[in-house]
Design a protein around this motif. Structure first.
Motif, short mmCIF file in Angstrom:
data_model
loop_
_atom_site.label_atom_id
_atom_site.label_comp_id
_atom_site.label_asym_id
_atom_site.label_seq_id
_atom_site.Cartn_x
_atom_site.Cartn_y
_atom_site.Cartn_z
N UNK A 148 0.81 -1.21 0.00
CA UNK A 148 0.00 0.00 0.00
C UNK A 148 0.85 1.26 0.00
N UNK A 149 1.88 1.32 0.83
CA UNK A 149 2.69 2.53 0.94
C UNK A 149 3.96 2.43 0.11
N UNK A 150 4.70 1.32 0.28
CA UNK A 150 5.91 1.15 -0.52
C UNK A 150 5.61 1.05 -2.00
N UNK A 151 4.54 0.32 -2.36
CA UNK A 151 4.15 0.22 -3.76
C UNK A 151 3.68 1.55 -4.32
N UNK A 152 3.01 2.34 -3.49
CA UNK A 152 2.58 3.67 -3.94
C UNK A 152 3.78 4.58 -4.17
N UNK A 153 4.82 4.43 -3.36
CA UNK A 153 6.04 5.20 -3.59
C UNK A 153 6.66 4.85 -4.93
N UNK A 154 6.70 3.55 -5.25
CA UNK A 154 7.21 3.12 -6.55
C UNK A 154 6.36 3.70 -7.68
N UNK A 155 5.06 3.65 -7.52
CA UNK A 155 4.15 4.19 -8.55
C UNK A 155 4.41 5.67 -8.79
N UNK A 156 4.47 6.45 -7.74
CA UNK A 156 4.67 7.89 -7.89
C UNK A 156 6.03 8.22 -8.52
N UNK A 157 7.07 7.46 -8.13
CA UNK A 157 8.38 7.71 -8.73
C UNK A 157 8.38 7.39 -10.22
#
Length: 709
Positions: free
Chosen positions: A517-526
């Motif tokens: 949820x959070x780590x994957x969202x960081x990857x998505x935004x980057x």
């Protein structure tokens, strides 16, 4: 170019598996060091007492022994930081080696450094320790208060006073040993040229380990690099530093040598953090129509003589998650952590979620009995409506999204609830002991931030470096799926790395169902930043390095159903049917979701049916090996019929919710409800886990003897 979202939602085989199934994984104990010193610890055999005498001369003179250290050598070291999720009442200690007193069986008293592990173990036998035993604080002796908190909403006392029915229950959760396949381990390489270390650590939180080590040792964090290689399971047990870890790193700096320690399985039972062990007490007020009026609940949780970083998470979650997904306006809820002279307790897969869920679901089942309502129907009348989200609970949580009614519909329709109900009744009529149990659950994911650094090279390859970590979750596969869709490139062009404080940005790690949820969202935004810059005409190489913070907790939810029979003559339970319905938000990889649910169910089954750490009244461990502590085997697992649907969370960029702990939360309540339902015709209204054949047989005998008199 590929269509957007062509990877997310697909059953992609885990890219990590090829190495692991071939036995080519590299774990901490596999790390080769340069002529390392091996550590072995003399551990206390008393639960509490003063160290009257400690003789180390014979051990120091033994073959291969380089040094023997006692508490005085490490007394200057700092404390481990504890996350104050509820207010602390005391200043907690963190004795790396015992400082004049011992506070639990298994506590490290002295440490031997030798040229081989065998020689270090032999030398431990030569250390003489005389401990003046104090009155041991065992499980039944009044403990010290460590932390407490209370919540209230509305007027619970008035709601209870005006109720048509009040149902009550008390649940004693067994203390559990997390038991990952790989025990705790640490390997420290000392670098003479810069007075620094590289630490391979079997951990869920490499960056936290680095920061905590630097703080405790009083040195600059730049002198420590932490690498989490392959990790053979963690389950929360490896979320914090241990005294043994700190000693190994301190010894490397002190002796300017490489140092290595790998726990034995006995040491894991004795001194690794245990899970669960809470006592929860609840009273639920219900009107004649089955509508819930008020909830009063008390949570009491054991902690040990020292607190891991997340020691208060379990007692916090077990209380603040209440009243779960139910609409109850009048609440009186309290929680407290109490210290015992036993092994430390910490987070274990679910960490308070199963405890909260079991309490409310037992109360709901009791309410169904007194009102004469079907267990599904009474839940349907009281669960929050889909239009109620976002919903702030009386304990201050914001439930973000969901369709709880649909959870029940899927359970009834696809899970075959009505058919199972009919089967139960037919078999009961013929004299069988058969029960049907269900349990609704909530699974809050973590909050806060995580990081990602995405590098697009000129050749089109992409390196994703995550601040999160992995212990077999398949993180590398899921993050590659996310990146492939966001960048619109094939997955084969993407490499994902994590778990190294030198090559990855600082992050939190794998905790609280937060990483996707959070780590994957960081990857998505980057990746989205890279995509935008390409669209604006920039060319590779490009780097996007960001810290992503979510909007709040994403709350997964679901319901489990279990059909369970009990042999009247032996008490042996048999789960004949098991169904899981999970709303996990946006699903990245259905195959991985299914694996997480199944693994969680196995651990939930273990708690419900067989697992229990037992101490005697003097604080001596009676279940110190797998000869005494039962873990579920493949043959104990029923087929689990799994069903999912997706209500995206607005709290993170992916819309994902946690699923890693779902099975441990939903399974125990459903199994417990099923077992009690099976024995209800005999007059049994309450049982305590683990539901061993002995527990059930005794309940049957007591009920039948009571009926006979």
């Amino acid at each position: 170019m590929q269509d957007q979202n062509s990877h997310i939602g697909q059953r992609v085989i885990r890219r990590e598996d090829a190495v692991l199934v071939a036995g080519q994984g590299s774990y901490t104990d596999d790390v080769l060091l340069q002529n390392p010193l091996h550590v072995s610890f003399l551990r206390s055999v008393e639960a509490r007492g003063d160290i009257a005498e400690l003789e180390t001369e014979d051990a120091l003179a033994a073959e291969g022994v380089v040094a023997v250290h006692t508490g005085a050598d490490v007394a200057h070291l700092g404390r481990l930081t504890v996350n104050p999720l509820i207010p602390l009442s005391v200043q907690t200690e963190f004795p790396v080696l015992a400082q004049g007193q011992v506070h639990a069986v298994g506590q490290p008293v002295a440490a031997i450094l030798a040229t081989s592990n065998a020689l270090a173990l032999d030398a431990v036998e030569l250390v003489y320790a005389e401990i003046d035993e104090a009155l041991a604080t065992g499980p039944d002796v009044a403990p010290d208060l460590v932390a407490e908190q209370a919540w209230s909403a509305g007027d619970a006392a008035a709601g209870l006073a005006a109720a048509d029915h009040i149902v009550e229950t008390a649940i004693l959760h067994p203390r559990l040993a997390p038991s990952p396949m790989e025990p705790r381990a640490i390997a420290v390489a000392y670098h003479q040229d810069r007075d620094a270390v590289t630490v391979w650590h079997s951990t869920q939180t490499p960056h936290r380990s680095r920061s905590a080590l630097a703080s405790i040792l009083g040195i600059d964090a730049d002198r420590i690099r932490v690498i989490a290689p392959h990790v053979g399971g963690a389950f929360g047990m490896k979320a914090s530093l241990y005294p043994e870890d700190v000693f190994a790193v301190w010894a490397a700096f002190h002796h300017k040598r490489d140092v290595k320690w790998t726990a034995t399985r006995s040491e894991e039972f004795l001194s690794a953090t245990h899970g669960r062990g809470l006592t929860t007490i609840g009273r639920l007020a219900v009107n004649k129509d089955g509508v819930f009026q008020a909830l009063q609940a008390e949570v009491n949780g054991p902690v040990g003589h020292w607190l891991p970083n997340s020691a208060l998470t379990t007692v916090w979650n077990a209380a603040r998650i209440l009243p779960a997904g139910y609409q109850i306006e009048n609440l009186d809820i309290s929680t407290r952590a109490q210290a015992y002279n036993l092994a430390p307790t910490g987070i274990y897969r679910g960490a308070g979620r199963p405890e909260a869920n079991c309490l409310i679901e037992r109360l709901v089942d009791k309410a169904a009995v007194v009102t004469g309502l079907d267990p599904v129907e009474i839940r349907r009348r009281n669960l929050l409506d889909a239009s109620a989200f976002p919903h702030r609970t009386g304990t201050g949580n914001v439930l973000d999204s969901g369709d709880y009614a649909r959870v029940l519909e899927v359970l009834v329709d696809k899970g075959g609830y009505n058919e199972a109900l009919k089967e139960r009744d037919v078999r009961r009529a013929s004299g069988e002991l058969v029960g049907l149990g269900i349990g609704f659950y909530l699974e809050p994911s973590g909050t806060g931030w995580e990081t990602a650094r995405v590098t697009l090279q000129a050749d089109g390859s992409v390196l994703v470096a995550s601040g999160s970590s992995t212990q077999g979750h398949g993180r590398e596969t899921a993050f590659a799926q996310i990146a492939a869709d966001a960048l619109q490139i094939p997955m084969k062009q993407i490499t994902v790395i994590c778990g190294d404080t030198k090559t990855c940005p600082e992050g939190i790690g794998a905790l609280a169902s937060r990483s996707t949820a959070i780590g994957g969202s960081a990857v998505l935004r980057a990746c989205e930043e890279i995509r935008t810059r390409l669209d604006l005409g920039e060319t590779a190489p490009l780097v996007a390095d960001l810290r992503y913070e979510n909007e709040g907790e994403a709350w997964g939810n679901g319901a489990y159903m279990v059909l369970l029979s009990v042999d009247r003559d032996t008490g042996v339970p048999l789960i004949e049917r098991a169904v899981a319905v999970d709303d996990t938000g946006r699903i990245i990889n259905p195959m991985q979701v299914a694996g997480q649910v199944l693994g969680g169910f196995a651990q939930g089954l273990g708690e419900a049916l067989m697992e229990q750490v037992v101490y005697d009244e003097d604080g001596q461990l009676l279940t110190g090996s797998f000869m005494d502590y039962a873990l579920p085997r493949a043959g104990d697992m029923p087929y689990l019929s799994q069903h999912t649907f997706q209500t995206p969370s607005p709290m993170n960029a992916l819309g994902a919710k946690g699923v890693g702990e779902a099975g441990t939360i939903g399974a125990p309540a459903a199994i417990l409800n099923a077992a009690i339902d099976a024995l209800r015709p005999l007059g049994v209204e309450d049982l305590q886990m683990p539901l061993t054949s002995q527990t059930l047989w005794r309940a049957i005998q007591a009920a039948e003897e009571g009926a006979a008199t």
